[in-house]
Design a protein around this motif. Structure first.
Motif, PDB file in Angstrom:
ATOM      1  N   GLN A 120      -4.731   5.867   5.721  1.00  0.00           N
ATOM      2  CA  GLN A 120      -5.293   4.757   4.942  1.00  0.00           C
ATOM      3  C   GLN A 120      -5.207   5.039   3.451  1.00  0.00           C
ATOM      4  O   GLN A 120      -4.876   4.146   2.654  1.00  0.00           O
ATOM      5  CB  GLN A 120      -6.750   4.520   5.350  1.00  0.00           C
ATOM      6  CG  GLN A 120      -6.898   3.917   6.727  1.00  0.00           C
ATOM      7  CD  GLN A 120      -8.335   3.842   7.174  1.00  0.00           C
ATOM      8  OE1 GLN A 120      -9.218   4.475   6.603  1.00  0.00           O
ATOM      9  NE2 GLN A 120      -8.573   3.060   8.231  1.00  0.00           N
ATOM     10  N   LEU A 121      -5.483   6.275   3.054  1.00  0.00           N
ATOM     11  CA  LEU A 121      -5.382   6.629   1.632  1.00  0.00           C
ATOM     12  C   LEU A 121      -3.942   6.526   1.145  1.00  0.00           C
ATOM     13  O   LEU A 121      -3.683   6.068   0.022  1.00  0.00           O
ATOM     14  CB  LEU A 121      -5.923   8.040   1.394  1.00  0.00           C
ATOM     15  CG  LEU A 121      -7.438   8.196   1.535  1.00  0.00           C
ATOM     16  CD1 LEU A 121      -7.834   9.664   1.427  1.00  0.00           C
ATOM     17  CD2 LEU A 121      -8.163   7.374   0.496  1.00  0.00           C
ATOM     18  N   GLU A 122      -3.020   6.943   1.994  1.00  0.00           N
ATOM     19  CA  GLU A 122      -1.607   6.844   1.636  1.00  0.00           C
ATOM     20  C   GLU A 122      -1.191   5.381   1.481  1.00  0.00           C
ATOM     21  O   GLU A 122      -0.491   5.015   0.529  1.00  0.00           O
ATOM     22  CB  GLU A 122      -0.769   7.523   2.714  1.00  0.00           C
ATOM     23  CG  GLU A 122       0.677   7.729   2.323  1.00  0.00           C
ATOM     24  CD  GLU A 122       1.389   8.560   3.378  1.00  0.00           C
ATOM     25  OE1 GLU A 122       2.241   7.973   4.078  1.00  0.00           O
ATOM     26  OE2 GLU A 122       1.089   9.758   3.482  1.00  0.00           O
ATOM     27  N   ASP A 123      -1.653   4.527   2.396  1.00  0.00           N
ATOM     28  CA  ASP A 123      -1.354   3.094   2.297  1.00  0.00           C
ATOM     29  C   ASP A 123      -1.951   2.491   1.029  1.00  0.00           C
ATOM     30  O   ASP A 123      -1.294   1.701   0.343  1.00  0.00           O
ATOM     31  CB  ASP A 123      -1.888   2.341   3.516  1.00  0.00           C
ATOM     32  CG  ASP A 123      -1.115   2.645   4.784  1.00  0.00           C
ATOM     33  OD1 ASP A 123       0.007   3.198   4.685  1.00  0.00           O
ATOM     34  OD2 ASP A 123      -1.634   2.344   5.880  1.00  0.00           O
ATOM     35  N   LEU A 124      -3.184   2.878   0.718  1.00  0.00           N
ATOM     36  CA  LEU A 124      -3.803   2.375  -0.511  1.00  0.00           C
ATOM     37  C   LEU A 124      -3.028   2.832  -1.742  1.00  0.00           C
ATOM     38  O   LEU A 124      -2.847   2.066  -2.695  1.00  0.00           O
ATOM     39  CB  LEU A 124      -5.252   2.836  -0.605  1.00  0.00           C
ATOM     40  CG  LEU A 124      -6.242   2.150   0.325  1.00  0.00           C
ATOM     41  CD1 LEU A 124      -7.589   2.839   0.247  1.00  0.00           C
ATOM     42  CD2 LEU A 124      -6.370   0.680  -0.031  1.00  0.00           C
ATOM     43  N   CYS A 171       0.186   3.571  -1.888  1.00  0.00           N
ATOM     44  CA  CYS A 171       1.443   2.807  -1.941  1.00  0.00           C
ATOM     45  C   CYS A 171       1.186   1.391  -2.433  1.00  0.00           C
ATOM     46  O   CYS A 171       1.942   0.864  -3.261  1.00  0.00           O
ATOM     47  CB  CYS A 171       2.111   2.762  -0.571  1.00  0.00           C
ATOM     48  SG  CYS A 171       2.804   4.339  -0.066  1.00  0.00           S
ATOM     49  N   ASN A 172       0.107   0.774  -1.931  1.00  0.00           N
ATOM     50  CA  ASN A 172      -0.226  -0.581  -2.372  1.00  0.00           C
ATOM     51  C   ASN A 172      -0.568  -0.602  -3.853  1.00  0.00           C
ATOM     52  O   ASN A 172      -0.211  -1.530  -4.561  1.00  0.00           O
ATOM     53  CB  ASN A 172      -1.409  -1.140  -1.561  1.00  0.00           C
ATOM     54  CG  ASN A 172      -1.014  -1.477  -0.137  1.00  0.00           C
ATOM     55  OD1 ASN A 172       0.167  -1.617   0.167  1.00  0.00           O
ATOM     56  ND2 ASN A 172      -2.000  -1.582   0.722  1.00  0.00           N
ATOM     57  N   SER A 173      -1.249   0.431  -4.306  1.00  0.00           N
ATOM     58  CA  SER A 173      -1.598   0.525  -5.718  1.00  0.00           C
ATOM     59  C   SER A 173      -0.336   0.644  -6.564  1.00  0.00           C
ATOM     60  O   SER A 173      -0.212   0.008  -7.607  1.00  0.00           O
ATOM     61  CB  SER A 173      -2.510   1.732  -5.934  1.00  0.00           C
ATOM     62  OG  SER A 173      -2.733   1.925  -7.299  1.00  0.00           O
ATOM     63  N   SER A 225       3.634  -1.993 -10.055  1.00  0.00           N
ATOM     64  CA  SER A 225       5.001  -2.445 -10.321  1.00  0.00           C
ATOM     65  C   SER A 225       5.029  -3.956 -10.469  1.00  0.00           C
ATOM     66  O   SER A 225       5.706  -4.491 -11.354  1.00  0.00           O
ATOM     67  CB  SER A 225       5.933  -2.036  -9.181  1.00  0.00           C
ATOM     68  OG  SER A 225       5.981  -0.648  -9.052  1.00  0.00           O
ATOM     69  N   GLN A 226       4.311  -4.647  -9.621  1.00  0.00           N
ATOM     70  CA  GLN A 226       4.258  -6.113  -9.690  1.00  0.00           C
ATOM     71  C   GLN A 226       3.630  -6.551 -11.004  1.00  0.00           C
ATOM     72  O   GLN A 226       4.107  -7.492 -11.649  1.00  0.00           O
ATOM     73  CB  GLN A 226       3.458  -6.664  -8.499  1.00  0.00           C
ATOM     74  CG  GLN A 226       3.405  -8.172  -8.432  1.00  0.00           C
ATOM     75  CD  GLN A 226       4.758  -8.777  -8.136  1.00  0.00           C
ATOM     76  OE1 GLN A 226       5.549  -8.197  -7.400  1.00  0.00           O
ATOM     77  NE2 GLN A 226       5.034  -9.914  -8.729  1.00  0.00           N
ATOM     78  N   GLN A 227       2.571  -5.878 -11.398  1.00  0.00           N
ATOM     79  CA  GLN A 227       1.925  -6.233 -12.661  1.00  0.00           C
ATOM     80  C   GLN A 227       2.868  -5.996 -13.833  1.00  0.00           C
ATOM     81  O   GLN A 227       2.913  -6.794 -14.765  1.00  0.00           O
ATOM     82  CB  GLN A 227       0.641  -5.406 -12.854  1.00  0.00           C
ATOM     83  CG  GLN A 227      -0.490  -5.818 -11.936  1.00  0.00           C
ATOM     84  CD  GLN A 227      -1.662  -4.869 -12.013  1.00  0.00           C
ATOM     85  OE1 GLN A 227      -1.533  -3.733 -12.463  1.00  0.00           O
ATOM     86  NE2 GLN A 227      -2.817  -5.329 -11.552  1.00  0.00           N
TER      87      GLN A 227
END
Length: 89
Positions: free
Chosen positions: A63-67, A69-71, A76-78
């Motif tokens: 879950q921390l790894e997914d968070l 990656c999402n961060s 990047s999107q921002q």
């Protein structure tokens, strides 16, 4: 019959240690088996708890790894949004 003759014919009324030995041994064996079962139960419970902790740790790590990656994706999107916003008319 005299009392002496009756005493010779009747078996002794007291239990001798040799008669108690098999019963005593049986209870000792049962106690030994019970203690072994209790030790094995404790070991199995400890192993189960360790497996659950490991699984929970793996889940938390995932879950921390997914968070993370999402961060990074969000960052990047921002950045892209900011760079495109400069060119909008």
């Amino acid at each position: 019959m005299s009392q002496e003759a009756v005493a010779m014919v009747l078996p002794p009324t007291r239990l001798t240690p040799t008669l108690l030995q098999p019963c005593h041994s049986f209870f000792e064996d049962a106690e030994r088996v019970l203690r072994q079962v209790q030790r094995h139960k404790k070991t199995l419970e400890e192993n189960l708890e360790a497996m659950l902790r490991a699984r929970d740790g793996e889940t938390l790590h995932s879950q921390l790894e997914d968070l993370s990656c999402n961060s990074q994706l969000l960052t990047s999107q921002q950045r892209r949004d900011l760079s495109f916003s400069r060119f909008r008319i």
